[in-house]
Structure formats: C-alpha cells, structure tokens
Scaffold this motif. Structure first.
Motif, PDB file in Angstrom:
ATOM      1  N   LYS A 252       0.861  -1.174   0.000  1.00  0.00           N
ATOM      2  CA  LYS A 252       0.000   0.000   0.000  1.00  0.00           C
ATOM      3  C   LYS A 252       0.904   1.233   0.000  1.00  0.00           C
ATOM      4  O   LYS A 252       2.077   1.136   0.362  1.00  0.00           O
ATOM      5  N   PRO A 253       0.367   2.418  -0.366  1.00  0.00           N
ATOM      6  CA  PRO A 253       1.250   3.577  -0.545  1.00  0.00           C
ATOM      7  C   PRO A 253       2.152   3.891   0.659  1.00  0.00           C
ATOM      8  O   PRO A 253       3.303   4.244   0.465  1.00  0.00           O
ATOM      9  N   ASN A 254       1.663   3.763   1.876  1.00  0.00           N
ATOM     10  CA  ASN A 254       2.506   4.130   3.027  1.00  0.00           C
ATOM     11  C   ASN A 254       3.034   2.922   3.781  1.00  0.00           C
ATOM     12  O   ASN A 254       3.316   2.995   4.969  1.00  0.00           O
ATOM     13  N   ALA A 255       3.197   1.827   3.099  1.00  0.00           N
ATOM     14  CA  ALA A 255       3.564   0.594   3.799  1.00  0.00           C
ATOM     15  C   ALA A 255       4.937   0.679   4.448  1.00  0.00           C
ATOM     16  O   ALA A 255       5.838   1.353   3.962  1.00  0.00           O
ATOM     17  N   THR A 256       5.072  -0.026   5.551  1.00  0.00           N
ATOM     18  CA  THR A 256       6.365  -0.211   6.203  1.00  0.00           C
ATOM     19  C   THR A 256       7.123  -1.295   5.449  1.00  0.00           C
ATOM     20  O   THR A 256       6.554  -2.337   5.120  1.00  0.00           O
ATOM     21  N   MET A 257       8.403  -1.043   5.164  1.00  0.00           N
ATOM     22  CA  MET A 257       9.221  -2.055   4.501  1.00  0.00           C
ATOM     23  C   MET A 257      10.331  -2.485   5.458  1.00  0.00           C
ATOM     24  O   MET A 257      11.079  -1.647   5.958  1.00  0.00           O
ATOM     25  N   ILE A 258      10.433  -3.785   5.676  1.00  0.00           N
ATOM     26  CA  ILE A 258      11.502  -4.297   6.538  1.00  0.00           C
ATOM     27  C   ILE A 258      12.301  -5.327   5.752  1.00  0.00           C
ATOM     28  O   ILE A 258      11.745  -6.301   5.239  1.00  0.00           O
ATOM     29  N   TYR A 259      13.583  -5.071   5.600  1.00  0.00           N
ATOM     30  CA  TYR A 259      14.455  -5.984   4.865  1.00  0.00           C
ATOM     31  C   TYR A 259      15.357  -6.704   5.858  1.00  0.00           C
ATOM     32  O   TYR A 259      15.938  -6.081   6.750  1.00  0.00           O
ATOM     33  N   LEU A 260      15.473  -8.013   5.695  1.00  0.00           N
ATOM     34  CA  LEU A 260      16.338  -8.796   6.570  1.00  0.00           C
ATOM     35  C   LEU A 260      17.469  -9.380   5.746  1.00  0.00           C
ATOM     36  O   LEU A 260      17.235  -9.934   4.670  1.00  0.00           O
ATOM     37  N   SER A 261      18.689  -9.284   6.265  1.00  0.00           N
ATOM     38  CA  SER A 261      19.796  -9.895   5.541  1.00  0.00           C
ATOM     39  C   SER A 261      21.015 -10.057   6.435  1.00  0.00           C
ATOM     40  O   SER A 261      21.251  -9.249   7.327  1.00  0.00           O
ATOM     41  N   ALA A 262      21.784 -11.108   6.167  1.00  0.00           N
ATOM     42  CA  ALA A 262      23.079 -11.266   6.827  1.00  0.00           C
ATOM     43  C   ALA A 262      24.171 -10.650   5.970  1.00  0.00           C
ATOM     44  O   ALA A 262      25.257 -10.339   6.461  1.00  0.00           O
ATOM     45  N   THR A 263      23.876 -10.506   4.699  1.00  0.00           N
ATOM     46  CA  THR A 263      24.892 -10.032   3.765  1.00  0.00           C
ATOM     47  C   THR A 263      24.271  -9.064   2.746  1.00  0.00           C
ATOM     48  O   THR A 263      24.192  -9.373   1.563  1.00  0.00           O
ATOM     49  N   PRO A 264      23.796  -7.907   3.205  1.00  0.00           N
ATOM     50  CA  PRO A 264      23.166  -6.975   2.261  1.00  0.00           C
ATOM     51  C   PRO A 264      24.189  -6.411   1.276  1.00  0.00           C
ATOM     52  O   PRO A 264      25.319  -6.138   1.672  1.00  0.00           O
ATOM     53  N   ASP A 265      23.795  -6.268   0.021  1.00  0.00           N
ATOM     54  CA  ASP A 265      24.737  -5.705  -0.945  1.00  0.00           C
ATOM     55  C   ASP A 265      24.741  -4.174  -0.852  1.00  0.00           C
ATOM     56  O   ASP A 265      23.890  -3.570  -0.204  1.00  0.00           O
ATOM     57  N   LYS A 266      25.729  -3.575  -1.510  1.00  0.00           N
ATOM     58  CA  LYS A 266      25.924  -2.121  -1.411  1.00  0.00           C
ATOM     59  C   LYS A 266      24.709  -1.317  -1.843  1.00  0.00           C
ATOM     60  O   LYS A 266      24.295  -0.409  -1.130  1.00  0.00           O
ATOM     61  N   PRO A 267      24.122  -1.621  -3.029  1.00  0.00           N
ATOM     62  CA  PRO A 267      22.970  -0.812  -3.445  1.00  0.00           C
ATOM     63  C   PRO A 267      21.867  -0.772  -2.389  1.00  0.00           C
ATOM     64  O   PRO A 267      21.268   0.276  -2.137  1.00  0.00           O
ATOM     65  N   LEU A 268      21.639  -1.895  -1.720  1.00  0.00           N
ATOM     66  CA  LEU A 268      20.607  -1.904  -0.686  1.00  0.00           C
ATOM     67  C   LEU A 268      21.046  -1.059   0.512  1.00  0.00           C
ATOM     68  O   LEU A 268      20.291  -0.230   1.016  1.00  0.00           O
ATOM     69  N   ARG A 269      22.299  -1.277   0.954  1.00  0.00           N
ATOM     70  CA  ARG A 269      22.782  -0.546   2.138  1.00  0.00           C
ATOM     71  C   ARG A 269      22.762   0.950   1.914  1.00  0.00           C
ATOM     72  O   ARG A 269      22.656   1.729   2.843  1.00  0.00           O
ATOM     73  N   GLN A 270      22.880   1.364   0.629  1.00  0.00           N
ATOM     74  CA  GLN A 270      22.946   2.802   0.342  1.00  0.00           C
ATOM     75  C   GLN A 270      21.608   3.372  -0.122  1.00  0.00           C
ATOM     76  O   GLN A 270      21.560   4.482  -0.621  1.00  0.00           O
ATOM     77  N   THR A 271      20.526   2.609   0.041  1.00  0.00           N
ATOM     78  CA  THR A 271      19.211   3.125  -0.333  1.00  0.00           C
ATOM     79  C   THR A 271      18.889   4.370   0.490  1.00  0.00           C
ATOM     80  O   THR A 271      18.952   4.323   1.718  1.00  0.00           O
ATOM     81  N   PRO A 272      18.554   5.487  -0.184  1.00  0.00           N
ATOM     82  CA  PRO A 272      18.234   6.698   0.584  1.00  0.00           C
ATOM     83  C   PRO A 272      17.021   6.469   1.493  1.00  0.00           C
ATOM     84  O   PRO A 272      16.052   5.832   1.076  1.00  0.00           O
ATOM     85  N   GLY A 273      17.119   6.968   2.698  1.00  0.00           N
ATOM     86  CA  GLY A 273      15.978   6.885   3.623  1.00  0.00           C
ATOM     87  C   GLY A 273      15.819   5.542   4.314  1.00  0.00           C
ATOM     88  O   GLY A 273      14.886   5.355   5.079  1.00  0.00           O
ATOM     89  N   LEU A 274      16.731   4.624   4.031  1.00  0.00           N
ATOM     90  CA  LEU A 274      16.620   3.310   4.669  1.00  0.00           C
ATOM     91  C   LEU A 274      17.444   3.300   5.954  1.00  0.00           C
ATOM     92  O   LEU A 274      18.655   3.455   5.936  1.00  0.00           O
ATOM     93  N   GLN A 275      16.741   3.108   7.058  1.00  0.00           N
ATOM     94  CA  GLN A 275      17.437   3.032   8.341  1.00  0.00           C
ATOM     95  C   GLN A 275      18.029   1.640   8.504  1.00  0.00           C
ATOM     96  O   GLN A 275      17.407   0.658   8.077  1.00  0.00           O
TER      97      GLN A 275
END
Ligand SMILES: [Zn+2]
Ligand SMILES: [Zn+2]
Length: 450
Positions: A252-275
């Motif tokens: 949905k437009p304001n959905a919460t997104m939670i990503y889980l990873s032991a080995t996140p790649d650079k593009p994900l780690r550098q996503t703007p606004g991602l805590q």
C-alpha cells in the motif's frame, strides 16, 4: 442494467492483480463489476518509452519477450517469458484488480503466544521493527547468520496485528515458507496465516498474514501495510529486478518495509531513507566461525580420475561421525565427487535444487541417518543443523560470492551447546570473494565484541 453481483465474489481479487484465467467468477458478474468500475481492467503488456513492458512482473528486456501463434486471439501475439511460471501474460490479455479492500475489522489483540527471551541484539532490532511499523518507514536489519532474526519480528508483528494491518513476509525459498508457517502459527495461534508458494493451495488473499515466495508476490497488488523481505540479498531476489517491482506493487502507498539480511549488498545498504540496524552477535553470544583457507591443487583433474585431493580426503575421514556439508560449485560436479567418495569408501548422499529426493535427503540428514551431504549452494541458507562442519571444494569458483561464502560459514556453530565448528575453504587459488568473506566475518566478530 444488471444487478451488481454480491460482494463475496470479489474476495478472490482482494489485494490481487490477476489474469482472466486466474479469476473464477462468471463473465456476466465480471462484466457488471467492470461496468460499475468496482473491478478495473488494464492491458497486461504495454509499450513504455518505446519498449514492451509486462505490467505483472515489470520485465522490459526485449529478449525476455517472445511471439507465438495465439489460440486466444488467433494472431501472432507477444508474451512475457519472464513470469511465465505463473501463467502466460500475452499482449491480447488484461489484468484485473479491485479498489475494494477487505475491511480490517478483526483487530487482533494479545495475539503473541511466546515466552522466550530476546538477546540484547534481538531486543534492539525488535524495538526498531516496532518503531518502523509505527512510523511507516523502511528498515534494514543486517543481522549475522544465527542472530535469531525470526524472533526479532515477533513484537513488531504483534503490534501490526493489533492495529489490524495486513502483513506480507516474502522469502526467496519455498523451504523457508514451509518452515516458517508452522513456527509462526504456533506463535500467533489466533491470527489467520496463509502461505503461498508454487503448488500451494492457499485461496483467501484477504488473510491478515501472508507468507509467500517472492514469485508469488507478483500476484498481489496494493495489498499490504507491512512487507518483510527475508534474505533480501539471496537469489533470485537480488538478481531479479522484477521481484523488487513485485514488492513495490504489492505494498500500500505508506507501507512499512523491513528488509532482513546477513549479507546486504551495497545498493541496498545505500538506499536513501533506509534506516539500518546491525546485529553483529549471534543470539548465543559466541563469535562466528572464521573460515580456514586450504590450497588443494588442481582438484578438477583429480575428480576426472575419480579421486579427491589428499587434504580433502583426510579432512573428511577425520569427521566420519560428525554431520558435514561439502559444498560443490555445480550440479554436474556432484556425480564426479560422489564417484570419488565411493572409491574411498566414504558414505554420503548428494542434493541439489531440482533433485526430486531433496526434501527426504535433507530430512534424513537432520535425523542423523546421513553424515556427509554433498550439496550445491542450495543449502547455503535457511538450514540449521547442530554440530555441523562445512567445507567448500573449489571455493575459488565464481558461484561462491562473498555473500554465498558468508552464508555457508554461517551454517556452523549455531547451537548454544556447540557454538564452534570447522569451516574449510579448499581452493586452487584464493579469490577476492574468499578474502572479502573472511574479512566480513572477522569484522562482524569485532563489532560483536564492542
Ligand atoms: Zn493472443
Ligand atoms: Zn512478465
């Protein structure tokens, strides 16, 4: 003007975007819904910036479309090869969705049936999950293998169900869906849970908690308030833009997104606004086993003579009573390795992704009936076996990326009773990926000590 049909018929379209074949309602009912604009119809393949675009999966690679003489429209028509495992999306077809959402009347309270305790790392992550759900923001949980990431979600999920939110947990592997569903059903016994994977028979898409493989997410549309993407770095998700598209379309437009990873790649780690929350310690508090590199010469040549390098054989012989995973770079090599092990009287089984006996073999290994399992990277994740040692044969092969090697090492030492174990990378030349994996693990251990 026909009477609008009963709303109950709409249920199969709640939060979904489907082909005509995937909808069971009669054409007369569909027509009156379309007329009332309760159901919306859009072309399944469109042209965007002079390129074909599959609305279901987001594919726009020209080589992933094909043409065929079509039985439906009696012409030569184009279809999407990329999402064909979910049924053919053709240029003569439409996708159907509805704006009507199921009422989230069932606010579930006191739903969490779990008496365990969280480690300090898990507590930190758990609080961040609750906050992300409250603030409808995006969060990456970067947690080492064995940190206990499922437990980190419990309180956040409880919070979401209390608010009447609809939650999706997407994971790349069917095995993980099958493992998580009973576990989460135990923890949330009063919350209806449905699991979707290839061959599953879940029918009610309005279920408040859906656990699905990333492919199945392609059929959901603007459906979820909270989306948790498990193992976001894992194949096929990270290589497949269409699955990222699927997750975006399913929220949905304001959905919460939670990503889980032991080995996140650079593009994900550098996503703007991602805590990002980093959990560098395993739940039992012991460090991650650090891999040992061992040169084993031209092992492929040895295999052609149905034998293995001496140091590999010695290592295997020393652990005949312990459970061992031996990782190989490809399915083709499993047969050769198996022949060599037979020659040296080392009992074993092999397993790979499309092996029809895969589940029974893994089950036999879990029970201890098999001690040595020769496997492709299919078992690099999601499998927890006590007292396990692992070795990689041919760690220099390109399939063994940094993230794959970190995951493989992460299989070892997961239980509190036996938090250590051997991780051996047998190789014919060190690679950057091997060195990066070792550095990654050592760095996490340093951070875990702080
Ligand atoms: Zn056609
Ligand atoms: Zn497609």
């Amino acid at each position: 003007m026909p009477h609008p049909p009963q709303k109950a018929l709409l249920a199969e379209l709640y939060g979904r975007r489907l082909l005509r074949d995937e909808i069971s309602m009669l054409q007369t009912a569909l027509d009156s819904y379309l007329q009332a604009e309760t159901i919306l119809k859009e072309p399944a393949l469109i042209t965007q910036n002079h390129r074909l675009f599959c609305v279901r999966c987001g594919n726009q690679h020209p080589e992933r479309f094909a043409k065929h003489p079509c039985a439906r429209c009696q012409r030569i028509c184009t279809y999407c090869r990329h999402c064909i495992m979910l049924g053919k999306v053709r240029s003569c077809e439409h996708l159907y969705s509805t704006k009507i959402q199921p009422r989230t009347s069932s606010h579930h309270s006191h739903v969490l049936n779990w008496k365990g305790t969280l480690s300090p790392g898990q507590t930190k992550a758990s609080e961040a999950v609750i906050k992300a759900i409250e603030e409808q923001s995006a969060l990456l949980i970067w947690a080492v293998c064995g940190a206990g990431k499922t437990e980190m979600l419990f309180h956040g999920l409880e919070h979401a169900f209390t608010k009447g939110y609809r939650v999706l947990l997407a994971t790349p592997r069917t095995d993980v869906v099958k493992e998580l569903t009973p576990r989460l059903t135990n923890v949330f016994p009063t919350v209806p849970i449905a699991s979707y994977y290839g061959g599953s028979d879940a029918k009610d898409p309005s279920t408040p908690f859906i656990i699905a493989t990333t492919h199945q997410v392609l059929r959901f549309y603007k459906a979820f308030d909270v989306i948790i993407v498990d193992e976001v770095d894992a194949f096929p998700y990270s290589y497949d833009k269409s699955l990222q598209y699927a997750v975006t379309e399913a929220r949905k437009p304001n959905a919460t997104m939670i990503y889980l990873s032991a080995t996140p790649d650079k593009p994900l780690r550098q996503t703007p606004g991602l805590q990002t929350i980093k959990i560098a310690k395993r739940y039992h508090g012991h460090p991650l086993p650090v891999p040992t590199f061992r040169w084993c010469g031209h092992w492929r040549r040895k295999l052609q003579k149905s034998t293995l390098p001496q140091n590999v054989l010695d290592w295997l012989k020393q652990r005949q009573r312990k459970p061992v995973f031996l990782f190989a770079p490809s399915v083709a090599l499993l047969t050769q390795i198996s022949a060599a092990l037979h020659k040296h009287s080392l009992p074993h089984q092999t397993v790979h992704a499309t092996d029809p006996n895969r589940h029974t073999t893994v089950e036999a290994f879990r029970k201890g009936d098999i001690k040595l399992l020769v496997t492709t990277t299919i078992l690099e994740r999601g499998v927890t076996i006590a007292n396990l040692d692992v070795a990689v044969l041919g760690a220099e092969d390109a399939v063994f990326t940094e993230s794959a090697l970190v995951q493989i090492a992460g299989r070892v030492g997961r239980s509190t009773d036996d938090p250590t174990g051997d991780v051996l990378f047998f190789h014919y030349g060190r690679t950057k990926a091997m060195l990066a994996a070792k550095r990654h693990i050592q760095q996490m251990n340093r951070e875990g000590d702080e």
